[in-house]
Design an enzyme around this catalytic site. Structure first.
Site, mmCIF file in Angstrom:
data_model
loop_
_atom_site.group_PDB
_atom_site.id
_atom_site.type_symbol
_atom_site.label_atom_id
_atom_site.label_comp_id
_atom_site.label_asym_id
_atom_site.label_seq_id
_atom_site.Cartn_x
_atom_site.Cartn_y
_atom_site.Cartn_z
ATOM 1 C CG ASP A 116 -0.349 0.122 2.540
ATOM 2 O OD1 ASP A 116 0.898 0.226 2.611
ATOM 3 O OD2 ASP A 116 -1.076 0.144 3.546
ATOM 4 N NE ARG A 145 3.596 4.032 8.165
ATOM 5 C CZ ARG A 145 2.304 4.317 8.019
ATOM 6 N NH1 ARG A 145 1.407 3.776 8.831
ATOM 7 N NH2 ARG A 145 1.902 5.141 7.077
ATOM 8 N NE ARG A 184 9.430 -32.159 13.604
ATOM 9 C CZ ARG A 184 10.658 -31.963 13.118
ATOM 10 N NH1 ARG A 184 11.136 -32.759 12.166
ATOM 11 N NH2 ARG A 184 11.410 -30.975 13.566
ATOM 12 C CG HIS A 185 8.145 -29.288 9.573
ATOM 13 N ND1 HIS A 185 7.883 -28.753 10.810
ATOM 14 C CD2 HIS A 185 9.442 -29.673 9.593
ATOM 15 C CE1 HIS A 185 8.973 -28.795 11.547
ATOM 16 N NE2 HIS A 185 9.940 -29.356 10.835
ATOM 17 C CG HIS A 198 9.695 -25.494 10.845
ATOM 18 N ND1 HIS A 198 9.841 -25.409 12.213
ATOM 19 C CD2 HIS A 198 10.848 -26.029 10.393
ATOM 20 C CE1 HIS A 198 11.037 -25.869 12.572
ATOM 21 N NE2 HIS A 198 11.667 -26.237 11.470
ATOM 22 C CB CYS A 251 0.815 -2.639 4.730
ATOM 23 S SG CYS A 251 0.624 -3.806 6.080
ATOM 24 N N GLY A 252 2.403 -0.726 6.251
ATOM 25 C CA GLY A 252 3.149 -0.053 7.303
ATOM 26 C C GLY A 252 3.655 -1.017 8.360
ATOM 27 C CB THR A 253 1.971 -2.964 10.873
ATOM 28 O OG1 THR A 253 0.787 -3.363 10.157
ATOM 29 C CG2 THR A 253 1.726 -1.639 11.587
ATOM 30 N N GLY A 254 2.788 -4.561 8.152
ATOM 31 C CA GLY A 254 2.772 -5.927 7.618
ATOM 32 C C GLY A 254 1.566 -6.711 8.120
ATOM 33 C CB ILE A 255 -0.527 -6.300 11.139
ATOM 34 C CG1 ILE A 255 0.678 -6.468 12.072
ATOM 35 C CG2 ILE A 255 -1.758 -6.970 11.741
ATOM 36 C CD1 ILE A 255 0.543 -5.719 13.395
ATOM 37 N N GLY A 256 -1.885 -5.821 8.342
ATOM 38 C CA GLY A 256 -3.079 -5.823 7.491
ATOM 39 C C GLY A 256 -2.895 -6.731 6.285
ATOM 40 C CG MET A 257 0.073 -5.970 3.226
ATOM 41 S SD MET A 257 -0.927 -6.029 1.721
ATOM 42 C CE MET A 257 -0.227 -4.628 0.823
ATOM 43 N NE ARG A 264 4.069 -30.925 13.787
ATOM 44 C CZ ARG A 264 5.298 -31.054 14.297
ATOM 45 N NH1 ARG A 264 6.265 -30.233 13.927
ATOM 46 N NH2 ARG A 264 5.542 -31.989 15.179
HETATM 47 C C1 RB5 Z 1 -1.616 2.629 6.669
HETATM 48 O O1 RB5 Z 1 -1.618 3.785 7.417
HETATM 49 C C2 RB5 Z 1 -1.500 1.401 7.582
HETATM 50 O O2 RB5 Z 1 -2.644 1.274 8.364
HETATM 51 C C3 RB5 Z 1 -1.276 0.141 6.762
HETATM 52 O O3 RB5 Z 1 -0.158 0.318 5.965
HETATM 53 C C4 RB5 Z 1 -1.028 -1.127 7.538
HETATM 54 O O4 RB5 Z 1 -0.013 -0.976 8.477
HETATM 55 C C5 RB5 Z 1 -2.181 -1.843 8.043
HETATM 56 O O5 RB5 Z 1 -2.082 -2.945 8.596
#
Ligand code: RB5
Length: 152
Positions: free
Chosen positions: A9, A119, A142-143, A108, A75-81, A146
């Site tokens: 993003d 970020r 084994r992996h 694994h 993305c900024g955190t990688g979490i949303g992706m 799983r």
């Molecule tokens: C964008 O501001 C930020 O929310 C997005 O890049 C991401 O980190 C979401 O998980």
């Protein structure tokens, strides 16, 4: 060398550009699925674009096979992706912040998508993570048992 589909993003755009250039220089076949500008955009759009391509290449592959293509999502955190990618059947996305995670998730989990947070992770570490991710083989055994249970 690997086939790689990469997307981000707006918050992952700079790291995406750096990885596209550096991974291609290492000999990987890198396809940049966008975005092309820093205009604010929605990470699920690009997560889905990249995962569609990874799955299209893997049409005949079993969960234990070498992924014919990999995805990289930033993305900024990688979490949303990673949340978006892991909603898609057939995708095993790993959010990695260090080389150990990158190596272990290939050995694994047979992860086929790497998620990074621009970020969170600097460009040098991110390149090392991506290189290890693309160069490390799944161990099977084994992996595989799983991994098969993830979507059973
Ligand atoms: C964008 O501001 C930020 O929310 C997005 O890049 C991401 O980190 C979401 O998980």
């Amino acid at each position: 060398m690997a086939i790689v589909y990469i997307g981000s993003d707006h918050a992952g755009l700079g790291l995406k550009a750096a990885l596209v250039e550096q991974l291609a220089r290492k000999g990987h076949q890198v396809h940049d699925l966008g975005p092309a500008t820093s205009e604010s955009c929605d990470y699920p759009v690009y997560a889905k674009k990249v995962c569609e391509q990874v799955l299209a290449e893997a049409r005949d592959a079993a969960p234990g096979d070498v992924p014919p293509a990999f995805g990289i999502l930033i993305c900024g955190t990688g979490i949303g992706m990673s949340m978006t990618a892991n909603h898609i059947p057939g995708i095993r996305a790993a959010l990695c912040g260090c080389e150990f995670q990158a190596r272990a998730t290939r050995m694994h989990n047979n992860a086929n998508v790497l998620c990074l947070g621009e970020r969170v992770t600097g460009p040098g570490v991110a390149l090392d993570i991506a290189s290890i991710f693309l160069d490390t083989d799944f161990e099977g055994g084994r992996h595989l048992r799983r991994v098969n249970q993830i979507e059973a």
